[in-house]
Write an enzyme that holds these catalytic residues in place. Structure first.
Site, short mmCIF file in Angstrom:
data_model
loop_
_atom_site.label_atom_id
_atom_site.label_comp_id
_atom_site.label_asym_id
_atom_site.label_seq_id
_atom_site.Cartn_x
_atom_site.Cartn_y
_atom_site.Cartn_z
N ARG A 1 5.12 -12.89 9.63
CA ARG A 1 5.79 -11.65 9.28
C ARG A 1 7.12 -11.55 10.01
O ARG A 1 7.35 -12.24 11.01
CB ARG A 1 4.91 -10.44 9.55
CG ARG A 1 4.49 -10.24 10.98
CD ARG A 1 3.80 -8.89 11.16
NE ARG A 1 2.79 -8.58 10.17
CZ ARG A 1 2.74 -7.44 9.47
NH1 ARG A 1 3.61 -6.48 9.67
NH2 ARG A 1 1.79 -7.22 8.62
N LYS B 1 3.87 0.45 9.97
CA LYS B 1 3.96 1.68 9.18
C LYS B 1 3.38 2.87 9.94
O LYS B 1 3.84 3.98 9.78
CB LYS B 1 3.23 1.50 7.85
CG LYS B 1 4.20 1.22 6.72
CD LYS B 1 3.52 1.38 5.39
CE LYS B 1 3.19 0.02 4.82
NZ LYS B 1 2.36 0.09 3.62
N GLU C 1 0.87 -1.17 0.00
CA GLU C 1 0.00 0.00 0.00
C GLU C 1 0.91 1.23 0.00
O GLU C 1 1.80 1.32 0.85
CB GLU C 1 -0.90 0.01 1.24
CG GLU C 1 -1.81 1.20 1.21
CD GLU C 1 -2.80 1.27 2.37
OE1 GLU C 1 -2.83 0.36 3.20
OE2 GLU C 1 -3.52 2.28 2.41
P1 ATP Z 1 1.68 -2.27 8.17
O1 ATP Z 1 0.73 -3.18 8.88
O2 ATP Z 1 2.92 -1.96 8.91
O3 ATP Z 1 1.01 -1.03 7.60
P2 ATP Z 1 1.19 -3.70 5.80
O4 ATP Z 1 1.26 -5.15 5.85
O5 ATP Z 1 -0.17 -3.11 5.83
O6 ATP Z 1 2.15 -3.11 6.91
P3 ATP Z 1 1.57 -3.38 3.03
O7 ATP Z 1 2.14 -2.25 2.26
O8 ATP Z 1 0.14 -3.68 2.86
O9 ATP Z 1 1.93 -3.10 4.54
O10 ATP Z 1 2.44 -4.68 2.80
C1 ATP Z 1 2.71 -5.21 1.53
C2 ATP Z 1 3.09 -6.65 1.63
O11 ATP Z 1 4.20 -6.80 2.50
C3 ATP Z 1 1.96 -7.46 2.22
O12 ATP Z 1 1.84 -8.65 1.46
C4 ATP Z 1 2.41 -7.76 3.61
O13 ATP Z 1 1.92 -8.98 4.06
C5 ATP Z 1 3.94 -7.76 3.48
N1 ATP Z 1 4.55 -7.37 4.75
C6 ATP Z 1 4.34 -6.24 5.44
N2 ATP Z 1 5.03 -6.25 6.59
C7 ATP Z 1 5.70 -7.43 6.63
C8 ATP Z 1 6.59 -8.04 7.57
N3 ATP Z 1 6.93 -7.45 8.70
N4 ATP Z 1 7.09 -9.27 7.27
C9 ATP Z 1 6.75 -9.87 6.12
N5 ATP Z 1 5.93 -9.36 5.20
C10 ATP Z 1 5.40 -8.15 5.44
MG MG Z 2 -1.61 -4.01 4.13
#
Ligand code: ATP
Ligand code: MG
Length: 562
Positions: free
Chosen positions: A264, A274, A37
């Site tokens: 994760r 984030k 995102e």
């Molecule tokens: P946050 O919850 O911190 O906002 P998010 O998962 O919403 O992070 P996205 O931009 O939606 O952030 O993530 C893109 C991809 O990266 C998704 O498939 C997510 O599962 C993966 N991802 C995000 N954080 C991690 C992590 N700590 N370890 C592994 N994969 C991750």
């Molecule tokens: Mg997300």
């Protein structure tokens, strides 16, 4: 000399793919995607997902799409869209022409929603957010059906179209899936599919839409439209999988990707959410998303990390379904390993103390040869000017010390790296008793050979005073002084656990003259000090960032249970 590209170790996801290929599922095709995102910069956790998704595509000769999951326009920004692309590319991955946006599918998503309404599987609901929460029930109690659940198809179609046309205010109505208000899985209790958002300008679609689809609805359809075979996501989406499947089972689409969850990455001594990273930036706890203390890809890059070190780290931590927290020492060890083989050696004095060699002729300058890498001749040699006055580090001198101190002590000898053996005879102090200069003599017969009849064990680094280049050196350390800063234990906010010594700026460091030509981003080992790279941000002056120390100084702290 360079380190091998370690191949990705196998894992349960690769086993599933192997089985699918063997069974000719998806006609043997493998298509993955990385769906960030654009509401912030990518962090090391995203790197885990990038290495997994792009790595699988590479190894199975498949494809990996980069897809912006852009359904929350208020929080998103086109700057993030660009930064994310830069970071994925820098990590060494390429999406060819497979760059997509969920917003590319807004019309199709709308059409599928109309289909769901027509088949009686979605309805417009007028409950307020608070009422909706009340009606939803709890983990132990079933929900109650919304009073709007049984609206006619015609009424729903009319209302949904008017939502789209902007006739209602934000929050006045939503479109919901009609699934099961008694489901033990809360995600299946008539989840919201669309909400109204007036007056927001979307970074891709502008003011075109006033309703925006929810992630849980958008994601499976985007996957299916792109022909994704394996949709890899983190564990918290396991409970959403029934909804992922429900959406695809109830619309006319002939592709049904398989969602597979993995754990994760959590990394100690930092935060990865984030929302929290955004706070650190917006509230100026750090100097932007690419502050070298941030766990972002941009921060790690500016700090001096290499793409290899991050990919290798991601291989080493592996992929599983077990929630865990990885030691920061493991990430640091990977970059240390890389730079140990790849970074040329230089000398830099961080806390300079002047030393005068009284028996060395005034005005004389000698070019000394020094290897750029002690174990790798292919790095060649460089010349370093030597003269009567040199700087050494304050830490490398003591008036008195026992034999464990293998540096310069008053009345004793030490070798200047790649140069001569010197002996300190006199210490000059200022009024306050602070040492300002050392008076020494050198043994002219010790260049490249041991002195006659005595042993000199210590070797220290130095820089000729007349030839030194002045630089700012930024000593970066872990951003937090607690292994799990955001565990919420003892009611302590993660921001109270910021390490006050995470950045120490040294302004008058003296470096050997070759470093004047260091390119932004170029990496070196400053002998006996650590690994450093020339900063890419400051262009008005020479600034070096410490990437990592030579040894893990935190291991000791952690062993003491601090
Ligand atoms: P946050 O919850 O911190 O906002 P998010 O998962 O919403 O992070 P996205 O931009 O939606 O952030 O993530 C893109 C991809 O990266 C998704 O498939 C997510 O599962 C993966 N991802 C995000 N954080 C991690 C992590 N700590 N370890 C592994 N994969 C991750
Ligand atoms: Mg997300």
């Amino acid at each position: 000399m360079s380190l091998d590209e370690g191949s990705a170790p196998s894992n349960f996801i690769r086993h599933i793919i192997d089985d699918d290929i063997a069974a000719n599922k998806h006609s043997g095709k493998v298509a993955t995607r990385f769906p960030p995102e654009p509401n912030g910069y990518l962090h090391i956790g995203h790197a885990k997902s990038i290495v997994l998704n792009f790595g699988i595509a590479e190894d199975y000769k498949g494809t990996c799409n980069l897809r912006f999951d852009d359904t929350n326009p208020e929080k998103e920004d086109v700057d993030f869209v660009h930064a994310i692309q830069d970071d994925v590319r820098w990590l060494g991955f390429d999406w060819d022409d497979c760059l997509f946006y969920a917003s590319d599918y807004f019309q199709k998503l709308y059409d599928f929603a109309v289909e769901l309404i027509k088949s009686g599987k979605a309805y417009v609901c007028d409950l307020s957010a608070e009422e909706t929460r009340e009606y939803r029930g709890t983990l132990t109690e079933p929900g109650r059906p919304s009073p709007y659940r049984d609206r006619s198809v015609d009424e729903n179609l009319d209302l949904f179209e008017r939502m789209k046309n902007g006739e209602y205010e934000d929050g006045a109505r939503v479109l919901r899936a009609k699934i099961d208000m008694a489901s033990p899985n809360m995600n299946m209790r008539d989840p919201t599919l669309y909400r109204i958002r007036h007056g927001v300008i979307h970074h891709q679609t502008g003011a075109e839409w006033r309703i925006y689809p929810m992630y849980d609805y958008t994601h499976p359809i985007s996957d299916a439209l792109e022909g994704i075979t394996h949709s890899l996501c983190t564990l918290e989406f396991a409970d959403h999988r029934p909804l992922y499947d429900w959406v695809l089972d109830n619309i006319s689409i002939d592709c049904h990707p398989q969602q597979i969850e993995f754990s994760r990455l959590n990394l100690q001594y930092t935060v990865m959410s984030k929302r929290k990273l955004t706070q650190l930036v917006q509230e100026n706890y750090v100097d932007g998303w690419d502050d070298p203390r941030m766990p972002t890809i941009a921060g790690l890059r500016r700090r001096g990390f290499t793409p290899w070190s991050i990919r290798e780290f991601c291989h080493r931590i592996g992929i599983s379904k077990v929630d865990n927290s990885v030691e920061m020492g493991m990430l640091e060890a990977t970059i240390r390993e890389d730079l140990n083989t790849s970074a040329p050696r230089r000398m830099g004095v961080l806390n300079p103390l002047k030393l005068v060699i009284e028996n060395y002729p005034e005005g004389q300058v000698e070019d000394l040869n020094s290897p750029n890498h002690p174990q790798d001749e292919s790095f060649g040699k460089r010349t370093i000017p030597f003269s009567r006055e040199v700087y050494i580090d304050r830490e490398d001198f003591r008036e008195q010390a026992n034999n464990k101190f293998k540096r310069l002590v008053l009345g004793k000898e030490v070798r200047l790296r790649s140069g001569y053996v010197i002996r300190c005879d006199e210490v000059i102090k200022d009024d306050r008793g602070e040492i300002i200069e050392l008076r020494c003599v050198y043994d002219p017969d010790t260049l490249g050979k041991n002195p006659e009849g005595r042993k000199v064990k210590g070797v220290i680094h130095w820089v000729s005073v007349a030839h030194a280049v002045e630089a700012e050196v930024r000593l970066y350390d872990r951003l937090f002084n607690h292994p799990t800063p955001d565990d919420g234990k003892d009611g302590v906010d993660y921001k109270e656990r910021i390490n006050p010594e995470s950045l120490v700026v040294l302004s008058k460091c003296m470096l050997e003259p070759t470093l004047a030509d260091a390119q932004p981003g170029e990496r070196f080992q400053f002998e006996r000090e650590g690994y450093f790279c020339r900063d890419t941000g400051f262009t008005d002056r020479l600034v070096f960032n410490r990437t990592v120390t030579l040894r893990d100084s935190w291991a000791k702290v952690e062993a003491q249970g601090a």
